[in-house]
Write a protein that holds these residues in place. Structure first.
Motif: not given
Length: 124
Positions: A23-29, A32-38, A88-99
């Motif tokens: 699935v193509p990745m959303e450009e918004k990710l 808004n890299a500083d708002k992404v939490l994995v 690894k490509k997006h170090p500004d992303w938060m997480g990951p949170v293990d669910c």
């Protein structure tokens, strides 16, 4: 009920998106890299949850909207590997949170704590 719904009840706007290699990745990710939490889950547990979801839909005679390999462990592992590569490509992303073994409310509490910590001023 979803994580985004729980977050809304806490006053936080949120959306959940799948990140899969097919699935193509959303450009918004990226924008808004500083708002992404994995969020992540152990592949074998995710497989069990997916199988349960498919069985529940079958028992209700609901239409199957999943790919044929939705419950394939190799596919799920590939999705996890893809997600780790994105992190690894997006170090500004938060997480990951293990669910893996957490209830929805616990996951939301962790997310809210991470958001609070991130908004604190950095000490110099």
């Amino acid at each position: 009920v979803s994580i985004a719904s729980f977050m809304a009840m806490s006053g936080v706007k949120a959306a959940t998106l799948d990140c899969r290699p097919d699935v193509p990745m959303e450009e918004k990710l990226i924008e808004n890299a500083d708002k992404v939490l994995v969020l992540e889950m152990q592949p074998n547990v995710l497989l069990r949850r997916r199988k349960n979801r498919v069985e529940e839909l079958r028992s209700k005679s609901a239409p199957m909207l999943f790919d044929a390999n939705y419950c394939d462990l190799a596919r799920i592992q590939g999705e996890a590997d893809y997600l780790n590569g994105l992190l690894k490509k997006h170090p500004d992303w938060m997480g990951p949170v293990d669910c893996t073994h957490r209830a929805l409310g616990d996951i939301v509490s962790i997310i809210l704590r991470i958001l609070r910590e991130r908004s604190l001023p950095k000490s110099t």
